[in-house]
Design an enzyme around this catalytic site. Structure first.
Site, PDB file in Angstrom:
ATOM      1  N   CYS A 178       6.606  11.322  11.319  1.00 25.00           N
ATOM      2  CA  CYS A 178       6.603  10.580  12.591  1.00 25.00           C
ATOM      3  C   CYS A 178       7.964  10.565  13.280  1.00 25.00           C
ATOM      4  CB  CYS A 178       6.136   9.148  12.363  1.00 25.00           C
ATOM      5  SG  CYS A 178       4.487   9.061  11.678  1.00 25.00           S
ATOM      6  N   HIS A 234       8.243   4.482  18.127  1.00 20.84           N
ATOM      7  CA  HIS A 234       7.110   5.177  17.511  1.00 20.84           C
ATOM      8  C   HIS A 234       5.895   4.251  17.534  1.00 20.84           C
ATOM      9  CE1 HIS A 234       4.555   7.339  14.873  1.00 20.84           C
ATOM     10  NE2 HIS A 234       4.770   6.582  13.811  1.00 20.84           N
ATOM     11  N   ASN A 264      -1.672   6.212  15.976  1.00 20.27           N
ATOM     12  CA  ASN A 264      -0.417   6.827  15.536  1.00 20.27           C
ATOM     13  C   ASN A 264      -0.578   8.351  15.591  1.00 20.27           C
ATOM     14  OD1 ASN A 264       1.727   7.870  14.091  1.00 20.27           O
ATOM     15  ND2 ASN A 264       1.615   6.357  12.443  1.00 20.27           N
TER      16      ASN A 264
HETATM   17  N1  ACO Z   1     -11.015  -2.549   7.909  1.00 24.70           N
HETATM   18  C1  ACO Z   1     -11.268  -3.747   7.364  1.00 24.70           C
HETATM   19  N2  ACO Z   1     -10.542  -4.254   6.343  1.00 24.70           N
HETATM   20  C2  ACO Z   1      -9.537  -3.509   5.873  1.00 24.70           C
HETATM   21  C3  ACO Z   1      -9.205  -2.240   6.410  1.00 24.70           C
HETATM   22  C4  ACO Z   1     -10.018  -1.771   7.455  1.00 24.70           C
HETATM   23  N3  ACO Z   1      -9.790  -0.577   8.054  1.00 24.70           N
HETATM   24  N4  ACO Z   1      -8.160  -1.737   5.741  1.00 24.70           N
HETATM   25  C5  ACO Z   1      -7.811  -2.652   4.812  1.00 24.70           C
HETATM   26  N5  ACO Z   1      -8.644  -3.733   4.889  1.00 24.70           N
HETATM   27  C6  ACO Z   1      -8.620  -4.953   4.085  1.00 24.70           C
HETATM   28  C7  ACO Z   1      -7.964  -4.721   2.736  1.00 24.70           C
HETATM   29  O1  ACO Z   1      -8.913  -4.216   1.820  1.00 24.70           O
HETATM   30  C8  ACO Z   1      -7.503  -6.110   2.393  1.00 24.70           C
HETATM   31  O2  ACO Z   1      -8.611  -6.858   1.915  1.00 24.70           O
HETATM   32  P1  ACO Z   1      -8.409  -7.912   0.712  1.00 24.70           P
HETATM   33  O3  ACO Z   1      -7.457  -8.938   1.245  1.00 24.70           O
HETATM   34  O4  ACO Z   1      -9.803  -8.409   0.503  1.00 24.70           O
HETATM   35  O5  ACO Z   1      -7.851  -7.123  -0.420  1.00 24.70           O
HETATM   36  C9  ACO Z   1      -7.108  -6.708   3.736  1.00 24.70           C
HETATM   37  O6  ACO Z   1      -7.791  -5.907   4.719  1.00 24.70           O
HETATM   38  C10 ACO Z   1      -5.609  -6.673   3.993  1.00 24.70           C
HETATM   39  O7  ACO Z   1      -5.127  -5.360   3.726  1.00 24.70           O
HETATM   40  P2  ACO Z   1      -3.589  -4.989   3.891  1.00 24.70           P
HETATM   41  O8  ACO Z   1      -3.364  -3.566   3.506  1.00 24.70           O
HETATM   42  O9  ACO Z   1      -2.758  -6.022   3.206  1.00 24.70           O
HETATM   43  O10 ACO Z   1      -3.394  -5.160   5.485  1.00 24.70           O
HETATM   44  P3  ACO Z   1      -2.086  -5.147   6.329  1.00 24.70           P
HETATM   45  O11 ACO Z   1      -2.013  -6.361   7.135  1.00 24.70           O
HETATM   46  O12 ACO Z   1      -0.870  -4.756   5.500  1.00 24.70           O
HETATM   47  O13 ACO Z   1      -2.347  -3.948   7.355  1.00 24.70           O
HETATM   48  C11 ACO Z   1      -1.795  -1.659   7.786  1.00 24.70           C
HETATM   49  C12 ACO Z   1      -2.531  -2.629   6.872  1.00 24.70           C
HETATM   50  C13 ACO Z   1      -2.390  -1.761   9.171  1.00 24.70           C
HETATM   51  C14 ACO Z   1      -1.985  -0.252   7.243  1.00 24.70           C
HETATM   52  C15 ACO Z   1      -0.294  -2.010   7.848  1.00 24.70           C
HETATM   53  O14 ACO Z   1       0.194  -2.195   6.554  1.00 24.70           O
HETATM   54  C16 ACO Z   1       0.535  -0.967   8.551  1.00 24.70           C
HETATM   55  O15 ACO Z   1       0.441  -0.772   9.748  1.00 24.70           O
HETATM   56  N6  ACO Z   1       1.439  -0.307   7.807  1.00 24.70           N
HETATM   57  C17 ACO Z   1       2.371   0.652   8.426  1.00 24.70           C
HETATM   58  C18 ACO Z   1       1.720   1.949   8.757  1.00 24.70           C
HETATM   59  C19 ACO Z   1       2.753   2.795   9.507  1.00 24.70           C
HETATM   60  O16 ACO Z   1       3.545   2.287  10.258  1.00 24.70           O
HETATM   61  N7  ACO Z   1       2.825   4.063   9.315  1.00 24.70           N
HETATM   62  C20 ACO Z   1       3.899   4.772  10.061  1.00 24.70           C
HETATM   63  C21 ACO Z   1       4.330   5.879   9.442  1.00 24.70           C
HETATM   64  S1  ACO Z   1       3.033   7.053   9.399  1.00 24.70           S
HETATM   65  C22 ACO Z   1       3.756   8.619   9.156  1.00 24.70           C
HETATM   66  O17 ACO Z   1       4.912   8.748   8.978  1.00 24.70           O
HETATM   67  C23 ACO Z   1       2.821   9.819   9.085  1.00 24.70           C
END
Ligand code: ACO
Length: 329
Positions: A113, A254, A284
């Protein structure tokens, strides 16, 4: 001293719109979860016939038209991508052939990214070095090919797009690309990777069965590092340029997650309006994200001549960085 400036920008997204509602029919998710956790409402997916280079070709043509230049004037093409058409030849050579940039030498650059910002720095230094005068920098991604439809944590995040910028030399001093700061920390590489299909784990039935050819991400860890490192890069680069975050007219971060953008904006004590956001439309798009956002910000009038603009990115590697431009057009 002369400057390296952005002479033109262009971007392209495929026609197919995939909404959160559409995804909820494939994986166990819903619009409410995706929009509140990420800010993403829809993304674009390329067709089976379109590869990353096809998106990049259209963005490149638009950037050249915007710059009022012909492809024959390009000395080099740099393509930032982690979803290039093939292992080789490089995607840059495919774009070169399609647009007819016969004089240009071509290379791909891999920094996930952060790739576009890394490529900007390389292109700027090449022009500064004196051997090249005009370089096309492209961010082109077909991230939909790297998605694991059995992993709802990641498959909802990404989309396909391409953006391009033409960099040239200007006689005007202290304008265009003013300062860049790039960083990497390879010790954290496992937190975000596509582990299979390379020389470490060549493509095999096992790689496919284990979904190792798809994105693996520890989302929470990536989130934390993205906020901390992009904020620090923004502060450091302001200091290096003798500026305060208030002096930046528009931030182009980003486009990964709106909560990441809000966290950075609050840490920099900047108003929400200064942060350009288009991730609700595209998700993204990795190396395409910053240049697509810059192009849209410019074309929609958000960036004006003389504005100081900050680009910032974070991605796999980990890699991250920021740069400040004084907008010349
Ligand atoms: N739909 C519904 N529920 C979901 C989903 C989904 N798509 N995905 C996860 N959940 C659930 C999980 O199972 C979890 O349930 P539980 O509490 O019963 O276990 C709950 O939602 C919370 O999951 P988390 O992973 O803790 O959610 P979080 O708030 O951390 O959000 C996310 C996840 C959106 C991926 C976030 O962590 C994020 O944006 N991370 C950064 C990603 C990023 O910036 N990438 C950039 C670089 S990419 C590159 O370089 C190619």
């Amino acid at each position: 001293m002369s400057s390296v400036v952005v002479a033109g920008t262009g971007s392209y997204v495929p026609d197919r719109v995939v909404t959160n509602e559409d995804l909820s029919k494939i994986v166990d998710t819903n619009d409410e979860w995706i929009s509140t956790r990420t800010g993403i409402r829809e993304r674009r997916f390329a067709s089976d016939e379109e590869a990353a280079s096809d998106l990049g070709i259209e963005a490149a043509r638009r950037a050249l038209a915007d710059a009022g230049m012909d492809a024959s004037e390009l000395d080099a093409i740099l393509v930032a991508t982690c979803s290039g058409d093939m292992i080789f030849p490089n995607t840059a050579s495919m774009i070169q052939h399609a647009i007819g940039a016969r004089q240009a030498f071509c290379l791909d650059l891999s920094a996930a990214c952060s790739g576009f910002i890394f490529a900007l720095k390389v292109a700027k230094d090449m022009i500064r070095g004196g051997s090249e005068r005009a370089i096309l920098v492209v961010g082109a991604e077909k991230m939909s090919t790297l998605l694991d439809w059995e992993d709802r944590d990641t498959c909802i995040l990404f989309g396909d797009a391409a953006g391009a910028a033409v960099l040239t030399l200007s006689d005007e001093p202290d304008t265009g690309l003013l300062v860049e700061q790039l960083a990497s920390d390879g010790s954290l590489g496992e937190l975000l990777s596509v582990p299979g299909g390379g020389s470490r784990a060549p493509m095999s039935e096992q790689v496919l069965a284990d979904r190792m050819h798809c994105i693996k991400m520890q989302g929470r860890e990536v989130f934390k590092h993205a906020v901390v490192n992009m904020t620090q890069a923004a502060l450091d680069i302001c200091e290096a340029a003798g500026l305060h975050p208030d002096d930046i007219a528009c931030y182009i971060p980003h486009q990964a997650n709106v909560r990441i953008l809000r966290a950075i904006q609050e840490r920099l004590e900047q108003p929400e309006e200064k942060f350009f956001v288009n991730l609700h439309k595209y998700g993204n798009t990795s190396a395409a994200s910053v240049i697509v956002a810059l192009d849209e910000a410019v074309k929609s009038g958000r960036i004006k001549t003389g504005d100081r603009v900050m680009l910032a990115a974070f991605g796999a590697g980990f890699t991250w960085g920021a740069c400040i431009l004084k907008w010349t057009r």
